[in-house]
Design an enzyme around this catalytic site. Structure first.
Site, PDB file in Angstrom:
ATOM      1  CB  CYS A  98      -7.885   0.362   1.915  1.00 26.22           C
ATOM      2  SG  CYS A  98      -7.816  -0.376   3.568  1.00 26.22           S
ATOM      3  CB  CYS A 129      -1.259  -1.627   7.935  1.00 23.64           C
ATOM      4  SG  CYS A 129      -2.706  -2.225   7.032  1.00 23.64           S
ATOM      5  CD  GLN A 147     -14.706 -12.464  16.639  1.00 23.78           C
ATOM      6  OE1 GLN A 147     -13.576 -12.023  16.399  1.00 23.78           O
ATOM      7  NE2 GLN A 147     -15.159 -12.624  17.874  1.00 23.78           N
ATOM      8  CB  CYS A 174      -9.534  -9.057  21.221  1.00 19.23           C
ATOM      9  SG  CYS A 174     -10.352  -8.038  22.469  1.00 19.23           S
ATOM     10  CB  CYS A 229      -0.914   0.001   1.225  1.00 19.97           C
ATOM     11  SG  CYS A 229      -2.022   1.431   1.315  1.00 19.97           S
ATOM     12  CD  GLU A 268     -23.274  -8.690  25.057  1.00 24.60           C
ATOM     13  OE1 GLU A 268     -23.016  -7.486  25.228  1.00 24.60           O
ATOM     14  OE2 GLU A 268     -22.390  -9.566  24.946  1.00 24.60           O
TER      15      GLU A 268
END
Length: 389
Positions: free
Chosen positions: A126, A56, A229, A346, A47, A274
């Site tokens: 992108c 990134c 996700q 995560c 990129c 939740e």
């Protein structure tokens, strides 16, 4: 000359003598003056915006060193807590598969923020966004330029079953001309939905049919900007690992269940907890229509974690908390008799912290499966299987 041996958590290369160098890859050589000589694991960034764009951080790594970085993050986090376990080969999502993203618009620029800055990179290409999302960048830039918002706008894009769901945060769009521009944009771009949030919550301006996302072969109503996700490949990898971890458990608790990514993929009776009300209602509706044995409860597990007596009813637990982890819930789980825990995370650091709590309560960390679904990013996912010794 020093040999670069690994990549640190924030993306800098680390040499054998402990020096840090930005944009260095394992195998590069670092001269005393800071000059880098490329090694065998350096890749040509695809990129034009790298490394200026903060979307990134690791496009200069080849796949082998990127996978090594992910595995090293997990191993290092475990070691910091005095833990060790088999760490499997990371599963990487390919470029151009990101199905949700949050960008910003300000003064004609639309894109990600620069690394370590609030300045925006006006993206012309992108390599991480799904093509359906990137195709909207130029049209959105024109639309927002016409609406002329007075403050920075957050642009949240999600790829749903019906197309792209767009939420514009910080746009008021008052008046007939603005309303007509929004409707025309949504119709021409064939959006699944267009919503605005001027500070009081999302207001839907365009939704030809109810927007859904399919989870476990079940269409689930998708609230604006709801969590998914990041890639379909990443979701499939995590679901497969969760299924492997829990095996044939007949009754499972899915904690921090969201829209039901795991609850709807399990062949068992599932209790799903939740805290987000819109997600719980969506999961309830989807499970009822599909006649799935899922009982969803609106419950804030930070304020009211399940206690050992509640947990002991289940043969397995699926735990998928936010980045902060689930320290209080881990403490009650450590006092339970649940045979198996599938912990999806995560954040390797909070995962390792909670895994230590569980190990001190008698659990063994059997294996960890890292998942790199944020391509070329320092952000990683993982799932760890813990079982009673």
């Amino acid at each position: 000359m020093s040999w670069m041996v690994r990549v640190a958590a924030r993306g800098e290369g680390v040499s054998e003598d402990g020096r840090f160098a930005p944009l260095a890859a394992p195998g590069d050589w670092l001269a005393p003056d800071g000059t880098l000589t490329p090694g065998p694991h350096r890749a040509t960034p695809p990129c034009r915006h790298f490394p200026e764009c903060g979307g990134c951080q690791l496009q200069h790594l080849d796949d082998a060193s990127y996978a090594g970085f992910i595995a090293d993050r997990v191993t290092s986090a475990l070691a910091a807590q005095g833990l060790a376990a088999p760490v499997r080969t990371p599963l990487l999502s390919p470029p151009r598969t990101r199905r949700r993203a949050s960008l910003h618009y300000e003064r004609g620029r639309l894109g990600f923020s620069m690394a370590g800055s609030h300045q925006l990179v006006d993206i012309a290409e992108c390599h991480i966004l799904a093509p359906e999302l990137f195709a909207l960048i130029a049209p959105l830039r024109r639309l927002l330029g016409r609406l002329a918002p007075k403050r920075r706008v957050e642009v949240r894009l999600t790829l749903a079953d019906q197309g792209v769901d767009v939420l514009l945060v910080g746009v008021e769009a008052e008046g007939l001309a603005a309303a007509e521009a929004l409707t025309a944009f949504a119709e021409i771009q064939r959006l699944a939905r267009l919503s605005l949030d001027s500070g009081l919550g999302p207001e839907t301006r365009w939704e030809p049919q109810p927007v859904t996302v399919t989870l476990g072969a079940v269409p689930v109503p998708l609230p604006p900007a709801a969590f998914l996700q990041a890639t379909p490949e990443g979701e499939a990898a995590l679901v497969a690992a969760v299924r492997e971890a829990v095996g044939a458990a007949p009754a499972i608790a899915d904690l921090f269940a969201g829209l039901g990514t795991f609850a709807l993929a399990l062949e068992a009776r599932v209790y799903a907890a939740e805290a987000a009300r819109d997600a719980v209602l969506a999961l309830k509706a989807a499970a009822a229509r599909a006649q799935r044995p899922v009982f969803a409860e609106h419950r804030d597990l930070y304020r009211r974690p399940l206690q050992p007596a509640e947990l002991d009813r289940f043969a397995a637990i699926v735990l998928d908390p936010p980045r902060a982890g689930a320290r209080d819930q881990a403490e009650t789980m450590a006092r339970s008799t649940v045979p198996v825990i599938a912990y999806v995370s995560c954040n390797p650091s909070s995962f390792a912290r909670d895994a230590k709590v569980l190990s001190e309560g008698g659990y063994r960390l059997d294996w960890v499966q890292p998942v790199g679904q944020f391509c070329w990013s320092t952000h990683i996912e993982l799932i760890g299987r813990l079982s009673r010794g």
